[in-house]
Design an enzyme around this catalytic site. Structure first.
Site, mmCIF file in Angstrom:
data_model
loop_
_atom_site.group_PDB
_atom_site.id
_atom_site.type_symbol
_atom_site.label_atom_id
_atom_site.label_comp_id
_atom_site.label_asym_id
_atom_site.label_seq_id
_atom_site.Cartn_x
_atom_site.Cartn_y
_atom_site.Cartn_z
ATOM 1 N N LEU A 126 112.884 64.727 17.692
ATOM 2 C CA LEU A 126 113.254 63.946 16.709
ATOM 3 C C LEU A 126 114.477 62.932 16.889
ATOM 4 O O LEU A 126 114.310 61.736 16.947
ATOM 5 C CB LEU A 126 113.229 64.786 15.140
ATOM 6 C CG LEU A 126 113.620 63.979 13.906
ATOM 7 C CD1 LEU A 126 112.256 63.104 13.663
ATOM 8 C CD2 LEU A 126 113.717 65.042 12.923
ATOM 9 N N GLY A 132 120.492 60.814 14.233
ATOM 10 C CA GLY A 132 120.597 62.173 14.242
ATOM 11 C C GLY A 132 120.398 62.693 12.838
ATOM 12 O O GLY A 132 119.116 62.899 12.460
ATOM 13 N N ARG A 269 141.438 99.912 18.757
ATOM 14 C CA ARG A 269 142.665 99.206 18.952
ATOM 15 C C ARG A 269 143.697 99.700 18.011
ATOM 16 O O ARG A 269 143.750 99.816 17.049
ATOM 17 C CB ARG A 269 142.439 97.730 18.900
ATOM 18 C CG ARG A 269 143.772 96.777 19.096
ATOM 19 C CD ARG A 269 144.087 96.793 20.325
ATOM 20 N NE ARG A 269 145.271 95.732 20.542
ATOM 21 C CZ ARG A 269 145.930 95.553 21.414
ATOM 22 N NH1 ARG A 269 146.029 96.613 22.609
ATOM 23 N NH2 ARG A 269 147.013 94.690 21.587
ATOM 24 N N ILE A 339 140.456 89.244 15.075
ATOM 25 C CA ILE A 339 140.598 90.533 15.037
ATOM 26 C C ILE A 339 141.010 90.876 16.471
ATOM 27 O O ILE A 339 141.653 91.967 16.661
ATOM 28 C CB ILE A 339 139.477 91.201 14.488
ATOM 29 C CG1 ILE A 339 139.665 90.997 12.528
ATOM 30 C CG2 ILE A 339 139.491 92.775 14.614
ATOM 31 C CD1 ILE A 339 138.357 91.439 12.018
ATOM 32 N N GLU A 365 119.112 71.486 13.833
ATOM 33 C CA GLU A 365 117.978 71.626 12.679
ATOM 34 C C GLU A 365 118.539 71.234 11.217
ATOM 35 O O GLU A 365 118.271 71.570 10.114
ATOM 36 C CB GLU A 365 117.745 73.144 12.331
ATOM 37 C CG GLU A 365 117.057 73.438 13.818
ATOM 38 C CD GLU A 365 115.558 74.002 13.420
ATOM 39 O OE1 GLU A 365 115.062 74.060 12.347
ATOM 40 O OE2 GLU A 365 114.659 74.347 14.381
ATOM 41 N N GLY A 366 119.426 70.231 11.489
ATOM 42 C CA GLY A 366 120.116 69.656 10.023
ATOM 43 C C GLY A 366 121.579 70.381 9.996
ATOM 44 O O GLY A 366 121.515 71.454 9.901
HETATM 45 N N1 COS Z 1 109.229 68.141 2.608
HETATM 46 C C1 COS Z 1 108.110 67.001 2.510
HETATM 47 N N2 COS Z 1 108.640 65.841 2.575
HETATM 48 C C2 COS Z 1 109.746 65.334 2.431
HETATM 49 C C3 COS Z 1 110.727 66.490 2.635
HETATM 50 C C4 COS Z 1 110.441 67.532 2.733
HETATM 51 N N3 COS Z 1 111.078 68.717 3.117
HETATM 52 N N4 COS Z 1 111.828 65.751 2.771
HETATM 53 C C5 COS Z 1 111.662 64.503 2.600
HETATM 54 N N5 COS Z 1 110.523 64.191 2.344
HETATM 55 C C6 COS Z 1 109.713 63.082 2.204
HETATM 56 C C7 COS Z 1 110.186 62.247 0.755
HETATM 57 O O1 COS Z 1 109.519 62.763 -0.236
HETATM 58 C C8 COS Z 1 110.019 60.840 1.124
HETATM 59 O O2 COS Z 1 108.609 60.581 0.795
HETATM 60 P P1 COS Z 1 108.073 59.413 -0.336
HETATM 61 O O3 COS Z 1 108.874 58.375 0.157
HETATM 62 O O4 COS Z 1 106.690 59.406 -0.235
HETATM 63 O O5 COS Z 1 108.624 60.076 -1.484
HETATM 64 C C9 COS Z 1 110.208 60.434 2.601
HETATM 65 O O6 COS Z 1 109.983 62.003 2.961
HETATM 66 C C10 COS Z 1 111.614 60.234 2.700
HETATM 67 O O7 COS Z 1 112.363 60.950 2.104
HETATM 68 P P2 COS Z 1 113.939 60.665 1.837
HETATM 69 O O8 COS Z 1 114.136 59.358 1.241
HETATM 70 O O9 COS Z 1 114.585 62.001 1.264
HETATM 71 O O10 COS Z 1 114.816 60.471 3.147
HETATM 72 P P3 COS Z 1 116.204 60.192 3.708
HETATM 73 O O11 COS Z 1 115.947 59.208 5.001
HETATM 74 O O12 COS Z 1 116.921 60.007 2.948
HETATM 75 O O13 COS Z 1 116.394 61.418 4.788
HETATM 76 C C11 COS Z 1 117.284 63.957 4.962
HETATM 77 C C12 COS Z 1 116.272 62.912 4.293
HETATM 78 C C13 COS Z 1 118.709 63.648 5.218
HETATM 79 C C14 COS Z 1 117.020 65.392 4.362
HETATM 80 C C15 COS Z 1 116.335 64.234 6.351
HETATM 81 O O14 COS Z 1 116.549 62.604 7.109
HETATM 82 C C16 COS Z 1 117.256 65.059 7.303
HETATM 83 O O15 COS Z 1 116.599 66.264 7.037
HETATM 84 N N6 COS Z 1 118.113 64.957 8.226
HETATM 85 C C17 COS Z 1 118.267 65.831 9.257
HETATM 86 C C18 COS Z 1 117.429 65.681 10.148
HETATM 87 C C19 COS Z 1 117.353 67.000 11.195
HETATM 88 O O16 COS Z 1 117.473 68.198 10.675
HETATM 89 N N7 COS Z 1 117.681 66.865 12.570
HETATM 90 C C20 COS Z 1 117.772 68.009 13.257
HETATM 91 C C21 COS Z 1 116.876 67.598 14.629
HETATM 92 S S1 COS Z 1 115.534 68.516 14.489
HETATM 93 S S2 COS Z 1 116.092 70.047 15.823
#
Ligand code: COS
Length: 383
Positions: A126, A132, A269, A339, A365-366
């Protein structure tokens, strides 16, 4: 160890099995895997031999279908021994769950049995150099041309990207649509125009390869699109709802290993004529570590149990459990080093590795900040 009264006999049995393999066979390899940044091939083979790769896969596709709580139990035990191996173990459901949940029957039959047996490994891609935490801003493009999509762009920080037989890659079919343009594809390494790029030199989980991926007019057959155009962001987020709790379990394994090492050391220790564990300052540190470890475990098991009972949307509980367990692992591993004192800062003892491995738990994973954003959104809604 606390009695976890709510585990079934099957869950107990798989936990005990993996605990033995992890402690007897995987833990002794962990320091060398870290030191040499070597792919933990032997550890992965041992896990696959025990049938542990298929526990999230339905029996119809060659798995044992033991559920999310079992996956968290297994992941904790592996991480107790070697966090790099645990990371490798978890990329399998991270890459495989999207196929299981959104794949066509043909896609499931093509990949799931081989993922369940460990014959091939998966990856999930992703993140990009410029995207990121703000995952929806990704800019790798996918343009449909007849019976194929042509992908262009670069991905970053892909765990296992250089060893995977299938990679779930997220690209946009229309950047102007933001999240709604993102589409998922099943990319195989032999596809023309696909190349593995730079391998990162990391602080921790050094045996788990983290690589860049490059797509240069990479032709992906239409039948390898996962879900519909524009469904990719939802696929990614809903997958993370299920893989963040076991990622928390990985953090938990590191925290438990840190607590165990620090407790044992506090008994052995001696300073000022007595075991350092006799000092209340150390006792209170150990007690706080134990409380946080226990709380992490309960949070992870709670969300995994919800998922095993069919809950589909656990976004809030998943973020809470992952955030708490990751922050706990960092704190507990840091306290374990404290420790151990000077010894803890050397590679003679494993706690410095635990501390380095714990750090990634707050990032991948966020990040812990993104988990808090998700939690706050559930509290406040969009303001
Ligand atoms: N489940 C289902 N749908 C989801 C969801 C979830 N957990 N989170 C968001 N969505 C949907 C929303 O409902 C929205 O859909 P609609 O426009 O139809 O309502 C859409 O996705 C966009 O959501 P949102 O506007 O909340 O997205 P953002 O761009 O604000 O991003 C975060 C949300 C920050 C939570 C997201 O980008 C994120 O998790 N970032 C971290 C990424 C990550 O974990 N990276 C690690 C790499 S993978 S190893």
């Amino acid at each position: 160890m606390h009695q976890l009264y709510y585990l079934t006999d099957e869950q107990r049995a798989v936990r005990d099995l993996v605990r033995q393999v992890a402690r007897d066979k995987i833990a002794p390899l962990a320091a060398r895997v870290d030191e040499t940044e070597a792919f933990p091939e032997e550890s992965i083979r041992l896990l696959a031999q025990q049938g542990l790769y298929g526990i999230w896969v339905p029996e119809a596709y060659g798995g044992t279908d033991m559920g999310w709580l079992a996956l968290s139990l297994v992941t904790e035990e592996i991480a107790w021994a070697c966090a790099a191996t645990a990371t490798q173990y978890l990329v399998q459901p991270l890459g495989g769950l999207p196929i299981l949940r959104w794949g066509t029957e043909a896609q499931k039959r093509r990949y799931l049995p081989r993922l369940a047996s460990g014959e091939i490994l998966a990856a999930f891609s992703l993140s990009e150099p410029g995207s990121g935490s703000d995952a929806a801003s990704l800019s790798t493009t996918a343009v449909r041309q007849g019976d194929r999509y042509v992908l262009n762009g670069s991905k970053q920080w892909c765990s296992n990207g250089d060893h995977a037989g299938v990679i779930v890659v997220f690209a946009t079919v229309d950047k102007s649509k933001g999240a709604k343009g993102i589409t998922a594809f099943l990319v195989e390494p032999g596809m023309p125009g696909f190349a593995v790029g730079k391998k990162e030199k990391k602080m921790g989980i050094r045996g788990s390869p983290t690589v860049a991926l490059h797509f240069t007019d990479c032709a992906v057959p239409v039948e390898n699109r996962l879900g519909a155009e524009g469904e990719g962001f939802g696929i990614a987020m809903r997958t993370l709802d299920f893989t963040r709790p076991p990622t928390g379990a990985m953090a938990l394994g590191i925290a438990q290993a840190s607590l165990d090492a620090a407790t044992e050391y506090a008994r052995q220790r001696k300073q000022f004529g007595q075991p350092i564990g006799a000092f209340q300052g150390i006792q209170f540190m150990l007690a706080d570590m134990a409380v946080a470890v226990h709380a992490s475990r309960l949070m992870i098991h709670h969300v995994a149990s919800l998922q095993d009972r069919g809950a589909d949307v656990t976004t809030l509980e998943s973020s809470m459990a992952k955030c708490f367990a990751a922050d706990t692992a960092m704190r507990v591993a840091t306290d374990a080093v404290q420790i151990f004192g000077g010894y803890g800062y050397t590679r003679e003892y494993p706690v410095e590795r635990f501390m380095r491995d714990a750090k990634i738990m707050q990032i991948y994973e966020g990040t812990s900040q993104i988990q808090r954003v998700v939690i706050a959104q559930h509290l406040l809604g969009r303001l």
